[in-house]
Write a protein that holds these residues in place. Sequence first.
Motif, PDB file in Angstrom:
ATOM      1  N   ALA A   1       0.840  -1.201   0.000  1.00  0.00           N
ATOM      2  CA  ALA A   1       0.000   0.000   0.000  1.00  0.00           C
ATOM      3  C   ALA A   1       0.873   1.248   0.000  1.00  0.00           C
ATOM      4  O   ALA A   1       1.969   1.258   0.549  1.00  0.00           O
ATOM      5  N   THR A   2       0.389   2.280  -0.630  1.00  0.00           N
ATOM      6  CA  THR A   2       1.166   3.520  -0.709  1.00  0.00           C
ATOM      7  C   THR A   2       0.370   4.673  -0.131  1.00  0.00           C
ATOM      8  O   THR A   2      -0.844   4.613   0.004  1.00  0.00           O
ATOM      9  N   GLY A   3       1.097   5.718   0.187  1.00  0.00           N
ATOM     10  CA  GLY A   3       0.430   6.962   0.561  1.00  0.00           C
ATOM     11  C   GLY A   3       0.375   7.218   2.045  1.00  0.00           C
ATOM     12  O   GLY A   3       0.846   6.441   2.877  1.00  0.00           O
ATOM     13  N   THR A   4      -0.213   8.352   2.345  1.00  0.00           N
ATOM     14  CA  THR A   4      -0.362   8.835   3.721  1.00  0.00           C
ATOM     15  C   THR A   4      -1.816   9.208   3.946  1.00  0.00           C
ATOM     16  O   THR A   4      -2.472   9.744   3.057  1.00  0.00           O
ATOM     17  N   THR A   5      -2.308   8.926   5.153  1.00  0.00           N
ATOM     18  CA  THR A   5      -3.679   9.271   5.528  1.00  0.00           C
ATOM     19  C   THR A   5      -3.639  10.123   6.788  1.00  0.00           C
ATOM     20  O   THR A   5      -3.023   9.741   7.791  1.00  0.00           O
ATOM     21  N   LEU A   6      -4.291  11.267   6.727  1.00  0.00           N
ATOM     22  CA  LEU A   6      -4.390  12.166   7.869  1.00  0.00           C
ATOM     23  C   LEU A   6      -5.848  12.271   8.283  1.00  0.00           C
ATOM     24  O   LEU A   6      -6.718  12.545   7.450  1.00  0.00           O
ATOM     25  N   LEU A   7      -6.105  12.063   9.569  1.00  0.00           N
ATOM     26  CA  LEU A   7      -7.461  12.172  10.105  1.00  0.00           C
ATOM     27  C   LEU A   7      -7.437  13.061  11.339  1.00  0.00           C
ATOM     28  O   LEU A   7      -6.761  12.759  12.326  1.00  0.00           O
ATOM     29  N   VAL A   8      -8.159  14.165  11.259  1.00  0.00           N
ATOM     30  CA  VAL A   8      -8.293  15.091  12.396  1.00  0.00           C
ATOM     31  C   VAL A   8      -9.784  15.282  12.633  1.00  0.00           C
ATOM     32  O   VAL A   8     -10.522  15.622  11.705  1.00  0.00           O
ATOM     33  N   GLN A   9     -10.224  15.073  13.870  1.00  0.00           N
ATOM     34  CA  GLN A   9     -11.649  15.189  14.134  1.00  0.00           C
ATOM     35  C   GLN A   9     -11.895  15.574  15.585  1.00  0.00           C
ATOM     36  O   GLN A   9     -11.061  15.350  16.460  1.00  0.00           O
ATOM     37  N   ALA A  10     -13.071  16.156  15.812  1.00  0.00           N
ATOM     38  CA  ALA A  10     -13.452  16.583  17.149  1.00  0.00           C
ATOM     39  C   ALA A  10     -14.959  16.417  17.310  1.00  0.00           C
ATOM     40  O   ALA A  10     -15.716  16.598  16.360  1.00  0.00           O
TER      41      ALA A  10
END
Length: 280
Positions: free
Chosen positions: A266-275
């Motif tokens: 798998a490739t890539g980056t995942t960013l998750l920001v939540q509130a």
Amino acid sequence: MDYGKEWIGPMSLRIFKLFTILVPVFIIGGFEYIRHEFLLNYLTMEAGNFTITIITLLLSYLFASWMFQSIERSNEKVTIGEARRAVYEERERLARELHDDLAQTLFFLNVKLKQGDLEEAKAAVSEIDNSLRQAIFNLRTPPEEGANFQQRIHKFLENWQLVTGIELHEKLTVEENSFSSGEEVQLFGIIQEAFTNIRKHSMATQTSIILEAHPEEWRLHITDNGNGLHHGTSKGKTYGVELMQKRAAELGASFELNMKEPGQLATGTTLLVQANRRKN
């Protein structure tokens, strides 16, 4: 400059309070004086009491409406001032970062030119060009432009795609009053930093952003198909991640960054920001 105080009108809250106390007194006292001096033979006690009640109610309503409208206008101006201050503070931060980034890149360019490494020098010039294009867009737009936060994000992403040529999939759903002006600056900073890292380091060909925001909760999800941050992670990359983490903490949000590990298919980056602002 204190942008909040700049917009507060000459009518202070102390004067509003004084008017609130004195207006009923003058209305009732003035009517009683006129009634006893001029209307005593025309108005009975009951009729006079009824009349003063109606007059007091009507004038008090008109005064209260005017007073609260004045306060609302002052509050709106204060809010606008705070939003402008937040934007200008963010611009100052961007200017400092641009200065540091250009200084490092120019130093690198100078070294490579002395070494005769033209390919690396060309890459440095291209990096300077991209950085300046992005910085110009970030700094040139007046705070008044853009009807709302969602449109400002869209403008940034549209310009970013034009500069980088990277395919971008965008889904933005931001309800009114989802963020304060200060929160908008922090979240916009996270988005800018994430897409700056994608442009500089990921070598991605595709990226996507999903932002769903409501007054009770919000969620930001950014992905790319690049090589992640593990391949020769630099100090600049680490600083960018730390900056995003700091902004997320100031927003009271969780921060998750999942990156490709060496050897993974798998490739890539995942960013998750939540509130979630809902009260239990």
